[in-house]
Design an enzyme around this catalytic site. Structure first.
Site, short mmCIF file in Angstrom:
data_model
loop_
_atom_site.label_atom_id
_atom_site.label_comp_id
_atom_site.label_asym_id
_atom_site.label_seq_id
_atom_site.Cartn_x
_atom_site.Cartn_y
_atom_site.Cartn_z
N TYR A 73 38.61 38.54 44.43
CA TYR A 73 39.80 39.60 45.88
C TYR A 73 39.12 39.78 47.06
CZ TYR A 73 42.65 43.67 47.47
OH TYR A 73 43.09 44.27 47.92
N ASP A 117 37.05 40.86 36.66
CA ASP A 117 38.31 41.48 36.96
C ASP A 117 39.12 41.19 36.24
OD1 ASP A 117 40.44 42.34 38.30
OD2 ASP A 117 39.32 42.60 40.67
N LYS A 159 48.02 48.11 40.42
CA LYS A 159 48.85 46.43 40.50
C LYS A 159 50.18 47.09 39.68
CE LYS A 159 46.78 45.76 43.80
NZ LYS A 159 45.59 44.67 44.06
N ARG A 180 36.58 67.25 40.01
CA ARG A 180 36.11 65.70 40.60
C ARG A 180 35.07 65.04 39.23
NH1 ARG A 180 30.77 65.53 42.39
NH2 ARG A 180 31.01 67.75 44.12
C1 PLP Z 1 44.60 44.83 44.45
C2 PLP Z 1 42.85 43.74 44.22
C3 PLP Z 1 42.00 44.82 44.11
C4 PLP Z 1 41.63 46.24 45.37
O1 PLP Z 1 42.45 47.45 44.40
P1 PLP Z 1 43.11 48.47 44.99
O2 PLP Z 1 43.55 49.32 44.57
O3 PLP Z 1 43.90 47.96 46.95
O4 PLP Z 1 41.41 48.70 45.69
C5 PLP Z 1 40.67 44.28 43.84
N1 PLP Z 1 41.11 43.23 42.19
C6 PLP Z 1 42.64 42.63 42.07
C7 PLP Z 1 42.40 41.36 41.79
C8 PLP Z 1 43.57 43.16 42.78
O5 PLP Z 1 44.16 42.17 43.05
#
Ligand code: PLP
Length: 396
Positions: A115, A187, A212, A62
Site C-alpha cells: 500500500y 496486511d 475499508k 487513550r
Molecule cells: C487503505 C489501506 C491502508 C491504510 O489504511 P488507512 O485507514 O487509510 O490509514 C493500508 N493497507 C491497505 C491495503 C489499504 O488498502
C-alpha cells in the site's frame, strides 16, 4: 441468557455476537458509545487492581475504552487470534507495528507493491532510523526467499496487492521466515478474514485498515492488528503511549459495520467475478486483473489460499488516457473516488490515486498500465453496474 461459545461458530455468527456476550448498561442490547475520557472507582483498592492489570476494567480512553474493546474483540474472534488492539487509522496500525518490532540495525524484508503509505514508511522513515529495508519484486517468490534467508527481523507481506491484485504464497514465505526467526506481518485489508486467514497459514500478526471492508461504509476510519498476545502487548504499549487511539464514536460505526461483513464480502466476491468476466469479453478492454479469473497469473495460488477472491479488480482500456477520462466521466453509478471496501462501488485510475507520485517508468516497472482503472465493487445489483459500464464503454 447463556454465555456464548463462538469457537465452533461460523463467520457470520461471530461477526454479530463477538464481544456481545452479555447485556450492557440498563440492559441495553446494543453496544453503548462510551464517550468518557476517564473511568471512576468507588474505592482506591479497585482502582489499583485495574491499574496493575489484576482486574478487568478501564482507566483512561487513550489506553482502553469499552466501545473500542467490543470492536477489537469482533476482529480478534474473526481472525482466530489470541489478542487484538486497534488504532485511529490503518496507517497508525501499520506504523506502530513496524516501529514496535524494528530497532536501529534491524533488517526488514517486504515487497515493492505494498500500500502506498506503507511503501513510504519503508522508503522514507525506516531508513532514517537506521533500519535496513529490502523491497523485493512482488511475485518473485525465489527472490523474496533469498532476501529472507540473508536474515531479517520482520517479513512484511500484503496480499492481494494494489492495484493489480498480485497474490503471494503465504505458507511458503512464512515457513522460510520462521526458519530465520523472523516475525511475519500480513496486511489482510484486501482479503478480509472472510476470504483469507493469514494466522491459520502461520503468520504472527495480521493488520487491517478497518476503514475499508471491516467498517464497510466509507464513513469511519480505523486500524487493527491481531495475533500472538506477547506481540500485541508490545504493540499496545507503543500505541497507548504514542497515542494513535481509535475513538469510541468511530469504534461504534466500525463495529456496527462489521456485523454485516460476511454478507457484504460474499456479495462483493460474486459481483467482482461477474464484472471481471464481463470486462474480459469486451472489445474495448485490453486486460483485466482479478485473481478469480483463470487468466490472472496468481489464480492458482489464490485458489489454494483464499476462500473468495475479493471485491477489487482492475482493468486497462484500449487506447490512451483520454479513453480513461471519457469512460469514467460517463459512469452514472460508481463514485469516482479513492479507497475501497464500501457498499457503493468506487472507481478510479491508480495514475491519479494510489500511484500519483510515481513516474510513468516506475508505474511501468510495477506492471501498472497508464490506462489502468481500479474498481472496488460494491454490493449493488451487479446487472445495474454492468449496464452502466456498458453504456460508458460504448462512448469510447
Ligand atoms: C487503505 C489501506 C491502508 C491504510 O489504511 P488507512 O485507514 O487509510 O490509514 C493500508 N493497507 C491497505 C491495503 C489499504 O488498502
Amino acid at each position: 441468557m447463556k454465555n456464548k461459545n463462538l469457537q465452533n461458530k461460523q463467520n457470520g455468527t461471530k461477526a454479530v455476537w463477538a464481544g456481545q456476550n452479555d447485556l450492557f448498561y440498563y440492559g441495553a442490547t446494543q453496544v453503548p458509545i462510551v464517550n468518557s475520557v476517564t473511568f471512576g472507582y468507588k474505592n482506591v483498592d479497585d482502582w489499583f487492581d485495574v491499574a496493575v492489570g489484576k482486574k478487568e476494567g478501564h482507566i483512561y480512553s487513550r489506553n482502553t475504552n469499552p466501545t473500542v474493546a467490543v470492536f477489537e474483540e469482533k476482529v480478534r474472534v474473526l481472525e482466530n487470534a489470541e489478542a487484538a488492539t486497534s488504532f485511529s487509522t490503518g496507517m497508525a496500525g501499520i506504523s506502530n507495528t513496524l516501529y514496535t518490532l524494528l530497532n536501529q540495525g534491524d533488517r526488514v524484508v517486504s515487497i515493492k507493491d505494498t500500500y502506498g503509505g506503507t511503501s513510504i514508511i519503508f522508503l522514507e522513515f525506516l531508513p532514517k532510523k537506521g533500519i535496513e529495508v529490502s523491497l523485493c519484486e512482488t511475485t518473485d517468490h525465489d527472490g523474496i526467499e533469498a532476501e529472507v534467508r540473508k536474515g531479517c527481523k520482520v517479513l512484511y507481506l500484503e496480499t492481494p496487492t494494489n492495484p493489480t491484485l498480485k497474490v503471494l504464497d503465504l505458507k511458503r514465505l512464512i515457513s522460510v521466515a520462521h526458519e530465520v526467526g523472523a516475525t511475519v506481518v500480513v496486511d489482510n485489508t484486501f482479503a478480509t478474514p472472510i476470504n483469507q486467514q493469514p494466522l491459520s497459514l502461520g503468520a504472527d500478526l495480521v493488520l487491517h485498515s478497518a476503514t475499508k471492508y471491516l467498517g464497510g461504509h466509507s464513513d469511519a476510519m480505523g486500524g487493527l492488528v491481531c495475533g500472538k498476545k506477547t506481540l500485541i502487548d508490545q504493540i499496545f504499549h507503543y500505541r497507548e503511549i504514542n497515542g494513535a487511539t481509535l475513538h469510541a464514536n468511530s469504534a461504534y460505526m466500525l463495529l456496527r459495520g462489521i456485523k454485516t461483513l460476511e454478507l457484504r464480502v460474499l456479495r462483493q466476491n460474486e459481483n467482482a467475478m461477474k464484472l471481471g468476466e464481463y470486462l474480459e469479453g469486451h472489445p474495448k478492454i485490453d486486460s483485466v486483473f482479478y485473481p478469480g479469473l483463470k487468466s490472472h497469473p496468481s489464480h492458482e495460488i489464490a485458489k489454494k489460499q483464499m476462500t473468495g477472491f475479493g471485491g477489487v479488480l482492475s482493468f486497462s482500456l484500449v487506447g490512451d488516457f483520454e479513453n480513461v477520462k471519457l469512460f469514467l466521466n460517463s459512469l452514472e453509478l460508481a463514485h469516482l473516488a479513492a479507497s475501497l471496501g464500501s457498499v457503493g462501488t468506487l472507481i478510479g485510475p491508480p495514475k491519479v490515486t494510489s500511484h500519483v507520485e510515481a513516474t510513468e517508468e516506475e508505474r511501468k516497472a510495477l506492471g501498472i498500465p497508464e490506462s489502468l482503472i481500479r474498481c472496488a465493487v460494491g454490493i449493488e445489483n451487479i446487472e445495474d453496474i454492468i449496464a452502466d459500464f456498458d453504456q460508458a464503454l460504448s462512448k469510447i
